[in-house]
Design a protein around this motif. Sequence first.
Motif, PDB file in Angstrom:
ATOM      1  N   LYS A  22       0.769  -1.146   0.063  1.00  0.00           N
ATOM      2  CA  LYS A  22       0.007  -0.024  -0.049  1.00  0.00           C
ATOM      3  C   LYS A  22       1.119   1.204   0.084  1.00  0.00           C
ATOM      4  O   LYS A  22       1.920   1.257   0.626  1.00  0.00           O
ATOM      5  CB  LYS A  22      -0.867   0.038   1.265  1.00  0.00           C
ATOM      6  CG  LYS A  22      -2.061   1.084   1.168  1.00  0.00           C
ATOM      7  CD  LYS A  22      -3.032   1.017   2.398  1.00  0.00           C
ATOM      8  CE  LYS A  22      -2.642   1.696   3.481  1.00  0.00           C
ATOM      9  NZ  LYS A  22      -3.832   1.782   4.292  1.00  0.00           N
ATOM     10  N   SER A  23       0.436   2.309  -0.781  1.00  0.00           N
ATOM     11  CA  SER A  23       1.031   3.377  -0.809  1.00  0.00           C
ATOM     12  C   SER A  23       0.020   4.676  -0.738  1.00  0.00           C
ATOM     13  O   SER A  23      -1.043   4.399  -1.138  1.00  0.00           O
ATOM     14  CB  SER A  23       1.909   3.728  -2.161  1.00  0.00           C
ATOM     15  OG  SER A  23       1.117   3.770  -3.213  1.00  0.00           O
ATOM     16  N   GLY A  24       0.554   5.542  -0.210  1.00  0.00           N
ATOM     17  CA  GLY A  24      -0.549   6.787  -0.096  1.00  0.00           C
ATOM     18  C   GLY A  24      -0.944   7.019   1.366  1.00  0.00           C
ATOM     19  O   GLY A  24      -0.915   8.301   1.802  1.00  0.00           O
ATOM     20  N   TYR A  25      -0.825   6.217   2.343  1.00  0.00           N
ATOM     21  CA  TYR A  25      -0.775   6.187   3.443  1.00  0.00           C
ATOM     22  C   TYR A  25      -0.594   4.773   4.393  1.00  0.00           C
ATOM     23  O   TYR A  25      -0.456   3.959   3.697  1.00  0.00           O
ATOM     24  CB  TYR A  25      -2.177   6.790   4.086  1.00  0.00           C
ATOM     25  CG  TYR A  25      -3.533   5.883   3.846  1.00  0.00           C
ATOM     26  CD1 TYR A  25      -3.749   5.721   2.724  1.00  0.00           C
ATOM     27  CD2 TYR A  25      -3.993   5.362   5.032  1.00  0.00           C
ATOM     28  CE1 TYR A  25      -5.246   4.999   2.357  1.00  0.00           C
ATOM     29  CE2 TYR A  25      -5.081   4.477   4.919  1.00  0.00           C
ATOM     30  CZ  TYR A  25      -5.646   4.196   3.722  1.00  0.00           C
ATOM     31  OH  TYR A  25      -6.795   3.547   3.556  1.00  0.00           O
ATOM     32  N   SER A  26      -0.577   4.979   5.696  1.00  0.00           N
ATOM     33  CA  SER A  26      -0.322   3.758   6.361  1.00  0.00           C
ATOM     34  C   SER A  26      -1.281   2.710   6.407  1.00  0.00           C
ATOM     35  O   SER A  26      -2.219   2.693   6.410  1.00  0.00           O
ATOM     36  CB  SER A  26      -0.106   4.228   8.076  1.00  0.00           C
ATOM     37  OG  SER A  26       0.236   3.106   8.848  1.00  0.00           O
ATOM     38  N   LEU A  27      -0.334   1.355   6.186  1.00  0.00           N
ATOM     39  CA  LEU A  27      -1.202   0.150   5.845  1.00  0.00           C
ATOM     40  C   LEU A  27      -1.774  -0.022   7.414  1.00  0.00           C
ATOM     41  O   LEU A  27      -2.846  -0.571   7.232  1.00  0.00           O
ATOM     42  CB  LEU A  27      -0.189  -0.781   5.613  1.00  0.00           C
ATOM     43  CG  LEU A  27      -0.723  -2.189   5.444  1.00  0.00           C
ATOM     44  CD1 LEU A  27      -1.722  -2.427   4.233  1.00  0.00           C
ATOM     45  CD2 LEU A  27       0.349  -3.229   5.417  1.00  0.00           C
ATOM     46  N   SER A  28      -1.434   0.316   8.405  1.00  0.00           N
ATOM     47  CA  SER A  28      -1.914  -0.332   9.798  1.00  0.00           C
ATOM     48  C   SER A  28      -3.139   0.544  10.095  1.00  0.00           C
ATOM     49  O   SER A  28      -3.768  -0.015  11.122  1.00  0.00           O
ATOM     50  CB  SER A  28      -1.001   0.077  10.933  1.00  0.00           C
ATOM     51  OG  SER A  28      -0.510   1.417  10.740  1.00  0.00           O
ATOM     52  N   THR A  29      -3.537   1.443   9.267  1.00  0.00           N
ATOM     53  CA  THR A  29      -4.975   1.977   9.542  1.00  0.00           C
ATOM     54  C   THR A  29      -6.150   1.271   9.001  1.00  0.00           C
ATOM     55  O   THR A  29      -7.246   1.719   8.868  1.00  0.00           O
ATOM     56  CB  THR A  29      -4.917   3.615   9.238  1.00  0.00           C
ATOM     57  OG1 THR A  29      -4.576   3.565   7.877  1.00  0.00           O
ATOM     58  CG2 THR A  29      -3.784   4.426  10.134  1.00  0.00           C
ATOM     59  N   ASP A  30      -5.707   0.369   8.044  1.00  0.00           N
ATOM     60  CA  ASP A  30      -6.904  -0.279   7.309  1.00  0.00           C
ATOM     61  C   ASP A  30      -6.793  -1.777   7.118  1.00  0.00           C
ATOM     62  O   ASP A  30      -5.631  -2.309   7.646  1.00  0.00           O
ATOM     63  CB  ASP A  30      -7.068   0.072   5.960  1.00  0.00           C
ATOM     64  CG  ASP A  30      -7.502   1.656   5.737  1.00  0.00           C
ATOM     65  OD1 ASP A  30      -6.707   2.255   5.035  1.00  0.00           O
ATOM     66  OD2 ASP A  30      -8.379   1.936   6.222  1.00  0.00           O
ATOM     67  N   TYR A  60      -5.799  -7.087   9.691  1.00  0.00           N
ATOM     68  CA  TYR A  60      -5.656  -5.839  10.247  1.00  0.00           C
ATOM     69  C   TYR A  60      -4.159  -5.770  10.593  1.00  0.00           C
ATOM     70  O   TYR A  60      -3.746  -6.087  11.773  1.00  0.00           O
ATOM     71  CB  TYR A  60      -6.526  -5.637  11.405  1.00  0.00           C
ATOM     72  CG  TYR A  60      -6.511  -4.072  11.774  1.00  0.00           C
ATOM     73  CD1 TYR A  60      -5.984  -3.798  13.106  1.00  0.00           C
ATOM     74  CD2 TYR A  60      -6.799  -3.021  11.063  1.00  0.00           C
ATOM     75  CE1 TYR A  60      -5.805  -2.499  13.573  1.00  0.00           C
ATOM     76  CE2 TYR A  60      -6.612  -1.718  11.533  1.00  0.00           C
ATOM     77  CZ  TYR A  60      -6.070  -1.427  12.688  1.00  0.00           C
ATOM     78  OH  TYR A  60      -5.892  -0.161  13.336  1.00  0.00           O
ATOM     79  N   PRO A  61      -3.440  -4.996   9.624  1.00  0.00           N
ATOM     80  CA  PRO A  61      -2.028  -5.103   9.896  1.00  0.00           C
ATOM     81  C   PRO A  61      -1.588  -4.323  11.197  1.00  0.00           C
ATOM     82  O   PRO A  61      -0.525  -4.556  11.774  1.00  0.00           O
ATOM     83  CB  PRO A  61      -1.414  -4.254   8.682  1.00  0.00           C
ATOM     84  CG  PRO A  61      -2.479  -4.368   7.903  1.00  0.00           C
ATOM     85  CD  PRO A  61      -3.671  -4.566   8.247  1.00  0.00           C
ATOM     86  N   GLY A  62      -2.354  -3.571  11.808  1.00  0.00           N
ATOM     87  CA  GLY A  62      -1.983  -3.039  12.999  1.00  0.00           C
ATOM     88  C   GLY A  62      -1.682  -3.807  14.210  1.00  0.00           C
ATOM     89  O   GLY A  62      -0.912  -3.428  15.038  1.00  0.00           O
ATOM     90  N   CYS A  94      -5.761  -8.161  -3.859  1.00  0.00           N
ATOM     91  CA  CYS A  94      -5.967  -7.727  -2.441  1.00  0.00           C
ATOM     92  C   CYS A  94      -7.117  -6.293  -2.661  1.00  0.00           C
ATOM     93  O   CYS A  94      -7.201  -5.721  -3.795  1.00  0.00           O
ATOM     94  CB  CYS A  94      -4.641  -7.285  -1.872  1.00  0.00           C
ATOM     95  SG  CYS A  94      -3.854  -5.991  -2.805  1.00  0.00           S
ATOM     96  N   ALA A  95      -7.632  -5.889  -1.469  1.00  0.00           N
ATOM     97  CA  ALA A  95      -8.547  -4.863  -1.615  1.00  0.00           C
ATOM     98  C   ALA A  95      -8.434  -4.243  -0.209  1.00  0.00           C
ATOM     99  O   ALA A  95      -8.495  -5.015   0.703  1.00  0.00           O
ATOM    100  CB  ALA A  95      -9.837  -5.272  -2.100  1.00  0.00           C
ATOM    101  N   ARG A  96      -8.807  -2.985  -0.078  1.00  0.00           N
ATOM    102  CA  ARG A  96      -8.861  -2.388   1.386  1.00  0.00           C
ATOM    103  C   ARG A  96     -10.311  -2.430   1.588  1.00  0.00           C
ATOM    104  O   ARG A  96     -11.178  -2.229   0.949  1.00  0.00           O
ATOM    105  CB  ARG A  96      -8.498  -0.816   1.143  1.00  0.00           C
ATOM    106  CG  ARG A  96      -8.585   0.080   2.442  1.00  0.00           C
ATOM    107  CD  ARG A  96      -8.104   1.300   2.247  1.00  0.00           C
ATOM    108  NE  ARG A  96      -9.403   2.176   1.970  1.00  0.00           N
ATOM    109  CZ  ARG A  96      -9.603   3.462   2.124  1.00  0.00           C
ATOM    110  NH1 ARG A  96      -8.634   4.159   2.945  1.00  0.00           N
ATOM    111  NH2 ARG A  96     -10.505   4.159   1.758  1.00  0.00           N
ATOM    112  N   GLY A  97     -10.273  -3.104   2.865  1.00  0.00           N
ATOM    113  CA  GLY A  97     -11.536  -3.198   3.433  1.00  0.00           C
ATOM    114  C   GLY A  97     -11.655  -2.807   5.083  1.00  0.00           C
ATOM    115  O   GLY A  97     -10.838  -2.178   5.422  1.00  0.00           O
TER     116      GLY A  97
END
Lengths: 107, 119
Positions: free
Chosen positions: B24-32, B52-54, B96-99
């Motif tokens: 992921k680019s653009g912002y932190s992966l750990s928030t999604d 949830y990578p966080g 992969c997808a942001r969810g």
Amino acid sequence: DIQMTQSPSSLSASVGDRVTITCRASQGMSNYLAWYQQKPGKVPKLLIYAASTLQSGVPSRFSGSGSGTDFTLTISSLQPEDVATYYCQKYNSAPHTFGQGTKVEIK
Amino acid sequence: ELQLVQSGAEVKEPGESLKISCKKSGYSLSTDHIAWVRQMPGKGLEWMGIIYPGDSDTRYSPSFQGQVTISADKSINTAYLQWSSLKASDTAIYFCARGSLAGMAYDYWGQGTQVTVSS
């Protein structure tokens, strides 16, 4: 787990026709229901979320409705660029199950 | 702008292991959350699981539990999907997808990774 069943599995309609696709959940669910469009060889694209909210940039001829177990995607005036497969998805609790898809073609 | 960039196509033999990635680019992966979706040739979309990578909280579809492993490295904004022993039936495109598990539809998708398993 909730199963999602779409109907029909395919349809053929003329340009300008109103097209309706149905998604039925195996049990009542909240409105965390999304619709995606996938054109051949392309990545799925989010059209509608929360059952009826149009994603930014999606043409207004697309609309969603429904609640409980029955949800609908409507294309008010079918355009050639709408040829695609459409999927519903529940996305509240896991698993985020997809429907089996509805292929839309131009007659 | 947020982007999910997946690793390239893979050709493997049955029994081999494989790990594909989604950066992921653009912002932190750990928030999604990041979900994985399978599409077998000529078939529909199948939800595999979500992480949830966080905190690495991971949920699997019953159909894929034990068949694949989903993981993430939040320090490099990357999620992974791996197999320990591939089968011919694993041949598919994997997206992969942001969810989210908190009720967010999948608004950003990776470009897909073609995995071909053949002897």
